[in-house]
Design a protein around this motif. Structure first.
Motif, mmCIF file in Angstrom:
data_model
loop_
_atom_site.group_PDB
_atom_site.id
_atom_site.type_symbol
_atom_site.label_atom_id
_atom_site.label_comp_id
_atom_site.label_asym_id
_atom_site.label_seq_id
_atom_site.Cartn_x
_atom_site.Cartn_y
_atom_site.Cartn_z
ATOM 1 N N ALA A 226 -9.038 51.995 37.443
ATOM 2 C CA ALA A 226 -10.283 51.701 38.158
ATOM 3 C C ALA A 226 -10.245 50.239 38.584
ATOM 4 O O ALA A 226 -9.963 49.363 37.760
ATOM 5 C CB ALA A 226 -11.474 51.946 37.234
ATOM 6 N N VAL A 227 -10.487 49.983 39.873
ATOM 7 C CA VAL A 227 -10.536 48.604 40.384
ATOM 8 C C VAL A 227 -12.011 48.272 40.635
ATOM 9 O O VAL A 227 -12.680 48.955 41.405
ATOM 10 C CB VAL A 227 -9.721 48.472 41.696
ATOM 11 C CG1 VAL A 227 -9.796 47.046 42.239
ATOM 12 C CG2 VAL A 227 -8.264 48.879 41.466
ATOM 13 N N ARG A 228 -12.530 47.241 39.958
ATOM 14 C CA ARG A 228 -13.969 46.934 40.040
ATOM 15 C C ARG A 228 -14.192 45.426 40.186
ATOM 16 O O ARG A 228 -13.506 44.633 39.532
ATOM 17 C CB ARG A 228 -14.679 47.326 38.743
ATOM 18 C CG ARG A 228 -14.578 48.772 38.370
ATOM 19 C CD ARG A 228 -15.796 49.563 38.859
ATOM 20 N NE ARG A 228 -15.691 50.942 38.440
ATOM 21 C CZ ARG A 228 -15.007 51.894 39.098
ATOM 22 N NH1 ARG A 228 -14.373 51.599 40.221
ATOM 23 N NH2 ARG A 228 -14.961 53.119 38.648
ATOM 24 N N PRO A 229 -15.216 45.035 40.960
ATOM 25 C CA PRO A 229 -15.593 43.617 40.949
ATOM 26 C C PRO A 229 -16.109 43.235 39.562
ATOM 27 O O PRO A 229 -16.754 44.060 38.891
ATOM 28 C CB PRO A 229 -16.740 43.530 41.975
ATOM 29 C CG PRO A 229 -16.792 44.841 42.677
ATOM 30 C CD PRO A 229 -16.075 45.846 41.833
ATOM 31 N N CYS A 230 -15.854 42.018 39.137
ATOM 32 C CA CYS A 230 -16.268 41.593 37.789
ATOM 33 C C CYS A 230 -17.757 41.834 37.555
ATOM 34 O O CYS A 230 -18.157 42.238 36.462
ATOM 35 C CB CYS A 230 -15.965 40.106 37.600
ATOM 36 S SG CYS A 230 -14.212 39.771 37.409
ATOM 37 N N ASP A 231 -18.570 41.586 38.586
ATOM 38 C CA ASP A 231 -20.023 41.761 38.433
ATOM 39 C C ASP A 231 -20.411 43.193 38.098
ATOM 40 O O ASP A 231 -21.490 43.433 37.575
ATOM 41 C CB ASP A 231 -20.737 41.371 39.738
ATOM 42 C CG ASP A 231 -20.905 39.864 39.845
ATOM 43 O OD1 ASP A 231 -20.732 39.178 38.824
ATOM 44 O OD2 ASP A 231 -21.206 39.395 40.956
ATOM 45 N N ASP A 232 -19.565 44.150 38.459
ATOM 46 C CA ASP A 232 -19.902 45.565 38.241
ATOM 47 C C ASP A 232 -19.397 46.093 36.906
ATOM 48 O O ASP A 232 -19.521 47.283 36.631
ATOM 49 C CB ASP A 232 -19.284 46.443 39.345
ATOM 50 C CG ASP A 232 -20.024 46.296 40.656
ATOM 51 O OD1 ASP A 232 -21.004 45.527 40.689
ATOM 52 O OD2 ASP A 232 -19.614 46.933 41.641
ATOM 53 N N VAL A 233 -18.769 45.232 36.126
ATOM 54 C CA VAL A 233 -18.207 45.710 34.848
ATOM 55 C C VAL A 233 -19.235 45.499 33.742
ATOM 56 O O VAL A 233 -19.552 44.363 33.383
ATOM 57 C CB VAL A 233 -16.894 44.967 34.507
ATOM 58 C CG1 VAL A 233 -16.363 45.417 33.152
ATOM 59 C CG2 VAL A 233 -15.856 45.197 35.594
ATOM 60 N N ALA A 234 -19.769 46.622 33.234
ATOM 61 C CA ALA A 234 -20.788 46.517 32.183
ATOM 62 C C ALA A 234 -20.162 46.664 30.807
ATOM 63 O O ALA A 234 -20.691 46.158 29.823
ATOM 64 C CB ALA A 234 -21.851 47.583 32.404
ATOM 65 N N ASP A 235 -19.037 47.369 30.724
ATOM 66 C CA ASP A 235 -18.484 47.700 29.407
ATOM 67 C C ASP A 235 -16.991 47.992 29.571
ATOM 68 O O ASP A 235 -16.607 48.813 30.413
ATOM 69 C CB ASP A 235 -19.231 48.953 28.908
ATOM 70 C CG ASP A 235 -18.795 49.353 27.511
ATOM 71 O OD1 ASP A 235 -18.020 48.599 26.881
ATOM 72 O OD2 ASP A 235 -19.234 50.416 27.042
ATOM 73 N N VAL A 236 -16.170 47.342 28.780
ATOM 74 C CA VAL A 236 -14.724 47.602 28.903
ATOM 75 C C VAL A 236 -14.236 48.621 27.868
ATOM 76 O O VAL A 236 -13.065 49.000 27.877
ATOM 77 C CB VAL A 236 -13.885 46.296 28.802
ATOM 78 C CG1 VAL A 236 -14.271 45.324 29.901
ATOM 79 C CG2 VAL A 236 -14.011 45.647 27.434
#
Ligand SMILES: Cc1cc2nc3c(=O)[nH]c(=O)nc-3n(C[C@H](O)[C@H](O)[C@H](O)COP(=O)(O)O)c2cc1C
Length: 180
Positions: free
Chosen positions: A40-50
């Motif tokens: 999954a490629v996501r902008p940092c702002d959209d990452v809520a939980d790793v």
């Protein structure tokens, strides 16, 4: 690999101002997918939980010798969870745009630009890749100082270097490098 449960889940989080960091993130994703990972490629702002991922690649553009705020925020926000994961980090800067003695700066810049992420996350590896730099990206004052450094504007991305790095990550994941 056809059994999804056997395929490592990899998050590639990125922070970009003008798109070249995203393009590097996508290139790493392509290599990892070809090697069987679910990416999954996501902008940092959209990452809520790793937590849902087995491994994380985190990349940011470099402005004024530092990562962009949204990448630093992610490091702060998810620090403890990220430390439970194998993490690789990259920076997109302009070592390839520098000439002559200024090139020496690039080697010194590599550990500095990703400083907080290197200290906080203890990643398996960090790379400073060259991105794209155009005069219109810079404020007028920045253009003057970079002209004095002999900066070459343009697209300095080195896809072979990116592919090579991504293949090393894939090798590590295949060897069971997810820390499980
Ligand atoms: C305002 C500004 C400041 C920058 N400062 C640096 C720097 O200190 N070191 C560096 O290596 N690159 C620096 N760069 C170059 C960018 O990091 C490089 O062009 C990168 O590819 C941009 O990524 P992006 O397209 O994802 O935004 C700077 C670029 C801009 C626009």
């Amino acid at each position: 690999m056809s059994d999804d449960s056997a395929r490592p889940r990899v998050l590639i989080a990125h922070a970009t101002a003008h798109g070249s960091t995203l393009s590097i993130a996508e290139r790493v994703a392509d290599v990892l997918r070809r090697r069987g990972a679910q990416v999954a490629v996501r902008p940092c702002d959209d990452v809520a939980d790793v937590h849902p991922y087995d491994a994380v690649v985190l990349g940011s553009a470099v402005h004024d010798m530092a990562w962009l705020p949204e990448a630093l925020d992610l490091v702060r926000r998810e620090r403890d969870a990220l430390r439970e994961h194998p993490v690789w980090i990259f920076s997109a800067g302009m070592p390839g745009a520098l000439r002559g003695p200024w090139k020496l700066l690039a080697g010194r810049e590599e550990p500095k630009v990703a400083g907080p992420a290197l200290r906080e996350l203890r990643p398996r590896d960090h790379r400073l890749f060259s991105g794209v730099i155009r005069p219109e990206h810079l404020p007028p004052g920045g253009r003057v100082s970079l002209r004095a450094m002999g900066l070459r504007y343009g697209d300095h991305r080195d896809w072979e270097a990116v592919d090579d790095w991504a293949r090393r990550i894939a090798d590590d994941l295949t060897r069971g490098g997810t820390g499980d």
